[in-house]
Structure formats: C-alpha cells, structure tokens
Design an enzyme around this catalytic site. Structure first.
Site, short mmCIF file in Angstrom:
data_model
loop_
_atom_site.label_atom_id
_atom_site.label_comp_id
_atom_site.label_asym_id
_atom_site.label_seq_id
_atom_site.Cartn_x
_atom_site.Cartn_y
_atom_site.Cartn_z
N THR A 97 0.88 -1.18 0.00
CA THR A 97 0.00 0.00 0.00
C THR A 97 0.91 1.22 0.00
O THR A 97 1.59 1.49 0.98
CB THR A 97 -0.91 0.00 1.24
OG1 THR A 97 -1.58 -1.25 1.33
CG2 THR A 97 -1.93 1.13 1.15
N LYS A 173 -7.72 0.69 -2.50
CA LYS A 173 -7.16 0.17 -1.24
C LYS A 173 -7.23 1.23 -0.13
O LYS A 173 -7.56 0.93 1.02
CB LYS A 173 -5.72 -0.29 -1.49
CG LYS A 173 -4.92 -0.66 -0.27
CD LYS A 173 -5.47 -1.85 0.47
CE LYS A 173 -4.60 -2.17 1.69
NZ LYS A 173 -5.27 -3.08 2.62
N LYS A 242 -0.15 5.35 8.13
CA LYS A 242 0.38 5.68 6.79
C LYS A 242 -0.74 5.65 5.75
O LYS A 242 -0.89 6.56 4.94
CB LYS A 242 1.47 4.67 6.40
CG LYS A 242 1.87 4.70 4.94
CD LYS A 242 2.40 3.35 4.44
CE LYS A 242 1.36 2.27 4.44
NZ LYS A 242 1.70 1.01 3.79
P1 NAD Z 1 6.01 -5.63 7.44
O1 NAD Z 1 6.70 -4.43 7.94
O2 NAD Z 1 5.67 -6.75 8.36
O3 NAD Z 1 6.87 -6.29 6.21
C1 NAD Z 1 7.57 -5.53 5.28
C2 NAD Z 1 8.88 -6.28 5.00
O4 NAD Z 1 9.60 -5.58 3.99
C3 NAD Z 1 9.80 -6.34 6.22
O5 NAD Z 1 10.12 -7.70 6.52
C4 NAD Z 1 11.03 -5.52 5.82
O6 NAD Z 1 12.24 -6.03 6.34
C5 NAD Z 1 10.98 -5.66 4.31
N1 NAD Z 1 11.68 -4.56 3.62
C6 NAD Z 1 11.59 -3.23 3.88
N2 NAD Z 1 12.36 -2.54 3.01
C7 NAD Z 1 12.96 -3.47 2.19
C8 NAD Z 1 13.85 -3.38 1.10
N3 NAD Z 1 14.32 -2.19 0.69
N4 NAD Z 1 14.24 -4.53 0.50
C9 NAD Z 1 13.76 -5.74 0.93
N5 NAD Z 1 12.91 -5.88 1.97
C10 NAD Z 1 12.51 -4.75 2.59
O7 NAD Z 1 4.70 -5.10 6.71
P2 NAD Z 1 3.38 -5.93 6.34
O8 NAD Z 1 2.41 -5.80 7.44
O9 NAD Z 1 3.79 -7.28 5.84
O10 NAD Z 1 2.82 -5.03 5.15
C11 NAD Z 1 3.42 -5.03 3.86
C12 NAD Z 1 2.59 -4.13 2.96
O11 NAD Z 1 1.27 -4.66 2.85
C13 NAD Z 1 2.44 -2.70 3.48
O12 NAD Z 1 2.44 -1.81 2.40
C14 NAD Z 1 1.10 -2.73 4.20
O13 NAD Z 1 0.51 -1.45 4.27
C15 NAD Z 1 0.33 -3.69 3.33
N6 NAD Z 1 -0.74 -4.45 4.00
C16 NAD Z 1 -0.58 -4.93 5.26
C17 NAD Z 1 -1.61 -5.68 5.86
C18 NAD Z 1 -1.49 -6.26 7.25
O14 NAD Z 1 -2.52 -6.68 7.81
N7 NAD Z 1 -0.30 -6.35 7.83
C19 NAD Z 1 -2.79 -5.93 5.14
C20 NAD Z 1 -2.91 -5.44 3.83
C21 NAD Z 1 -1.87 -4.70 3.28
#
Ligand code: NAD
Length: 290
Positions: A97, A173, A242
C-alpha cells in the site's frame, strides 16, 4: 511471467504479509527466489531460494512480486530492479500500500526500463494472507492482469481489476482502509462506552455481530484478537496511519468531504504517538485509557 519451476518467481519483502503470501505461492508449486532486507533465510518459505539482495532476485526471476512497507521502500527496490546487472525481470507486481502518487512514480520508473507493472494491493490481513483468501485489487494493463491471474490465485481468492491506470488500485485500497480504520476506531469507543455501562465484552460482540453495528472490527479484530487478549492482527498502527494519511492527502487534492476522515486520522495519529509499533488492536487499549 512464468509458472515454470526452473524460472522462479521473485518475491521481495517477507514480513507479516509477504511471508504467508510467498508461502502460498511455494505451496502451489512455484519455484521462488526471495529477499528481505531484515534477513532472508529466517523468513523464506520452505523450498524458496534466498537471494542476497534485490539485484539477485531481479537477475533470476522474470516476474517479481513486492510486499514492502511504503512508497519509499518500493521506489528504492524498483530502481534496483530496473538497474540490476543481467536483469531477467520483465514484470513487477506490487502488493504494497503506497498511495496514488507513489504508484505513478513506480509506473514511470518501470516503463522507462521496459518493465511491466501491475499495481496490486491486497486486503484481508495476516489471517487472509495465510488462508490465501485475500482480496486483491489491481490496476494497469488488462492483458497483463489476465496473464498474471493464474499466478496470483493462490495468494488471493478474490481478485478484482479496477482500472487501467496504476494508482487506481491504490485509490481502492486507501478508501477500503479508511473504512476499516473507521470501524476499529468507532468500535473501540462504542465498546469502551458499553463496558462502563456494565455490559460484558463477549456478549456485546455476540449482539453486535447479529445486529446492524456489525463490522470488520466486531467480527474479526475484537472477537478474535481483543476478546482473546492476544492483540495480534499483525498490522501495525504505523502502517494503518500511513494508509489513512495517504487517503487524506488524496482526498484534500480531490476536494471530496473529509469530516469523518479527519477525525479518524487524528485518532490514529494520537495512538501512533502514544504507542509506535503497536498492533492496530491496541487502538482499543488506547481508547480505554483516554
Ligand atoms: P512488514 O513491515 O511486516 O513487512 C515488510 C517487510 O519488507 C519487512 O520484513 C522488511 O524487512 C521488508 N523490507 C523493507 N524494506 C525493504 C527493502 N528495501 N528490500 C527488501 N525488503 C525490505 O509489513 P506488512 O504488514 O507485511 O505489510 C506489507 C505491505 O502490505 C504494506 O504496504 C502494508 O501497508 C500492506 N498491507 C498490510 C496488511 C497487514 O494486515 N499487515 C494488510 C494489507 C496490506
């Protein structure tokens, strides 16, 4: 795109969402090459090949899926993919997102490198990611969406094509997450009120879930994660804040009404200030204390 085991699918970002999403791809028989900046080996699904960087994924996979925290992370990763030596990557599917402006920036960067792009955020939380039951909303080239659909099926049981312009899926979204944020903020206030009136939490949730107040907070977050005391939706207040910031920025540009949005946004900012990094179910803990 490929679905052959010998040409793997790339997956970058193995966090709360990316780990179970990539695990479902691996279980469905796809060869995977994966990377996470915080440590790949411990987060990689069984059978996936850990890469030692973004460029390693881009050199091995034609189709690369992303699940990264925000627009800055996606912009950095996309630039590295585009510039990767010996690049095999020809398509990027972004499940993060990141908001509309960031998606437009990603589109421009990838198009300049001749790489296809599907803007494809997801909804349904960690439990939906684990179950493969996520909703996926996609925008971009329709032919690319149709071609990728079989690949995305194990990740998201519900897939929607919402428009030709990258950023339109982000708009979808963001408005969804504004509604989910509103539900958890409003439910927290309603339940705090009910508790002060001497009503039992479990009973209130039973009544609400059979009544017109039912919403995603009553049916999922409160029933399964507050009532149980686990507070483990797997989505941080940082990421939800965010999302609502991105929504409100865009609403301001669009000129549509934001009276409820402003209140929900201010509530989230207060919770983020008080408890950075907390699970979103802690919005209820904050509400009880303030
Ligand atoms: P998270 O922080 O748990 O996971 C993100 C991962 O990306 C981390 O493990 C981090 O180490 C990795 N990362 C960050 N920068 C990086 C880079 N430059 N290279 C490689 N890896 C990198 O976040 P999440 O909860 O898994 O969410 C991921 C995305 O999905 C976000 O955009 C979030 O808004 C969206 N989202 C989350 C949920 C939820 O319920 N958690 C639901 C729908 C959408």
């Amino acid at each position: 795109m490929t679905t052959q085991d010998d040409v793997p699918i790339g997956f970058i970002g193995l966090g709360n969402m990316g780990a179970p999403m990539s695990a479902n791809l691996a279980k469905s028989g796809h060869g995977l090459v994966v990377y996470d900046a915080a440590g790949t080996a411990s987060r990689a699904p069984a059978g996936a090949r850990p890469a030692n960087g973004v460029a390693g994924v881009a050199a091995a996979a034609e189709t690369v899926l992303l699940s990264l925290p925000d627009g800055a992370a996606v912009a950095a990763v996309v630039a590295e993919i585009a510039d990767a030596p010996g690049r095999a990557a020809r398509v990027v599917v972004d499940h993060s997102t990141i908001g509309i402006a960031a998606a437009e920036g990603v589109q421009a960067r990838l198009a300049a490198a001749g790489i296809g792009y599907l803007d494809a955020p997801v909804s349904g939380g960690v439990s939906g990611a684990e179950a493969g039951s996520l909703a996926l909303m996609a925008s971009g080239d329709k032919a690319l969406f149709d071609r990728l659909d079989p690949l995305l099926a194990p990740i998201a049981a519900n897939r929607f094509y919402v428009g030709a312009r990258p950023g339109q899926a982000q708009a979808m979204k963001l408005l969804n997450n504004f509604l989910a944020a509103t539900a958890i903020c409003a439910t927290s206030e309603a339940i705090a009120f009910g508790t002060r009136q001497g009503l039992d939490l479990a009973l209130m949730l039973d009544v609400l879930n059979a009544s017109s107040g039912q919403n995603t907070a009553t049916s999922d977050k409160f029933s399964r994660r507050v009532l149980t005391g686990t507070y483990d939706a797997g989505f941080t207040i940082d990421l939800l804040t965010k999302d609502v910031r991105l929504y409100l920025e865009q609403v301001a540009k669009t000129g549509t009404r934001d009276a409820v949005g402003g209140t929900v946004g201010a509530t989230l900012e207060a919770v983020l200030d008080a408890m950075p990094g907390a699970d979103i179910t802690r919005i209820y803990s904050y509400t009880q204390d303030h």
